[in-house]
Write an enzyme that holds these catalytic residues in place. Structure first.
Site, PDB file in Angstrom:
ATOM      1  N   GLY A  49       0.799  -1.218   0.000  1.00  0.00           N
ATOM      2  CA  GLY A  49       0.000   0.000   0.000  1.00  0.00           C
ATOM      3  C   GLY A  49       0.830   1.265   0.000  1.00  0.00           C
ATOM      4  O   GLY A  49       0.361   2.324  -0.428  1.00  0.00           O
ATOM      5  N   ASP A  74      -1.699  -5.393  -5.330  1.00  0.00           N
ATOM      6  CA  ASP A  74      -2.924  -4.628  -5.588  1.00  0.00           C
ATOM      7  C   ASP A  74      -2.568  -3.146  -5.585  1.00  0.00           C
ATOM      8  O   ASP A  74      -1.476  -2.783  -5.996  1.00  0.00           O
ATOM      9  CB  ASP A  74      -4.018  -4.999  -4.571  1.00  0.00           C
ATOM     10  CG  ASP A  74      -3.687  -4.594  -3.144  1.00  0.00           C
ATOM     11  OD1 ASP A  74      -2.487  -4.458  -2.809  1.00  0.00           O
ATOM     12  OD2 ASP A  74      -4.621  -4.405  -2.345  1.00  0.00           O
TER      13      ASP A  74
END
Length: 343
Positions: free
Chosen positions: A120, A151
């Site tokens: 992240g 992601d």
């Protein structure tokens, strides 16, 4: 003038000094890992500064000496998986919206990617318009090691790296230098860490362009760039078993060691990551890739692999995950396709 967040927002601080709006990720003991509250607060502040004529540049930095951000708070995510799977979906939905907002931000968004920048942390930095690394940078997308996939737009970014460098980074989950980050296309500029404070201070009174002219320097050689011949040869396949075989059979010692690294990761996560990268490469926009990453991520939340990976790494810390399937050879095409299903 300086604006500072209230004590209720201590996990992330917002400061305005001169023409600079500064975001400070403020959880140094947790390597500034992102929480849901931090994500929503950053998104709200970016919207406010977007329309503030006194703010010409935004910069994001990490508190403490360890780095910008070690990623999402996976301990919280583990507990959400156990008791409230929808909470994980809400976090990712808002986090991915923030990643997209950063990518399209209309003012210079300067990411100080010093020290640790993982998962992240890549999402709140590598989508920015001015991405600065140092000799202390350690950047990576380590998700395959916890039974998950890159992601926060990571598959979009890594699928666009030169040759197969992004595939190598994603399938190994390794961390790479600042010079490697530039080679991967995750960063743009190199500033020696001794000059970082001066560089950020300069942003309070001059443009990012002018500050870079004053403080940026040439990056050292990239180890990844030197390794590209065996990386490109090994990873130019859409079959993870084939890739593993090429690495294991290589005459290059580093390639053979890499095969052992990949074998230690979640086999289904490795296979789904490779498919995610290939799909992202053929997908035009970041928004579309984020939609796919969200769908894939929720399938991991619904299963057992991610929970097992986090358990082994940060809950029980036995470093002995029991992956299912246990090997890449046991992963079927149907197993992989299920992670991309819309229902």
């Amino acid at each position: 003038m300086t604006e500072t967040a209230s004590p209720m927002e201590a996990e992330v601080l917002f400061e305005r000094e001169g023409i600079l709006g500064r975001i400070v990720l403020n959880r140094p003991r947790a390597m500034n890992a992102l929480t849901f509250g931090m994500v929503t607060a950053i998104a709200a502040q970016l919207r406010a500064w977007e329309h503030d004529p006194e703010v010409e540049t935004v910069a994001i930095v990490g508190a403490g000496e360890r780095g910008l951000c070690a990623g999402g708070d996976i301990v919280s995510l583990y507990h959400d998986i156990q008791s409230d799977k929808d909470a994980a979906g809400r976090f990712w939905s808002d986090e991915y919206a923030l990643n997209l907002a950063i990518a399209g931000y209309p003012k210079p968004y300067v990411a100080i990617m010093d020290g640790i920048v993982l998962g992240g942390g890549v999402g709140v930095s590598a989508h920015g318009s001015v991405r600065v690394v140092t000799e202390r940078t350690k950047i990576g997308m380590p998700e395959v090691g916890i039974g998950f996939v890159p992601d926060v737009g990571g598959t979009y970014l890594l699928s666009r790296a030169p040759g197969e460098l992004g595939t190598h980074a994603a399938l190994t989950g390794g961390s790479f230098s600042g010079a490697d980050a530039i080679e991967l296309g995750l960063a743009d500029h190199f500033v020696e860490s001794v000059h970082l404070d001066e560089f950020v201070d300069a942003l309070t009174s001059m443009s990012a362009h002018d500050a870079l002219l004053r403080f940026a320097s040439d990056a050292p050689p990239s180890a990844l760039a030197l390794a590209r011949p065996w990386i490109d040869a090994s990873y130019s396949s859409n079959d993870p078993v084939d890739i593993l075989g090429r690495l294991a059979a290589s005459t290059n010692e580093d390639a053979r060691a890499t095969a052992d690294i990949i074998r230690s990761k979640s086999p289904i996560a490795v296979a789904v990551t490779l498919e995610s990268l290939r799909r992202a490469e053929a997908t035009a926009t970041l928004a579309e890739v984020l939609d796919t990453e969200y769908r894939v991520g929720m399938h991991f939340v619904a299963g057992t692999e991610m929970a097992e990976g986090i358990r082994a790494q940060v809950i029980d810390k036995d470093r002995n995950p029991h992956w299912s399937p246990a090997t890449l050879a046991q992963v079927t095409r149907a197993d992989v396709d299920r992670y991309f299903a819309t229902a």
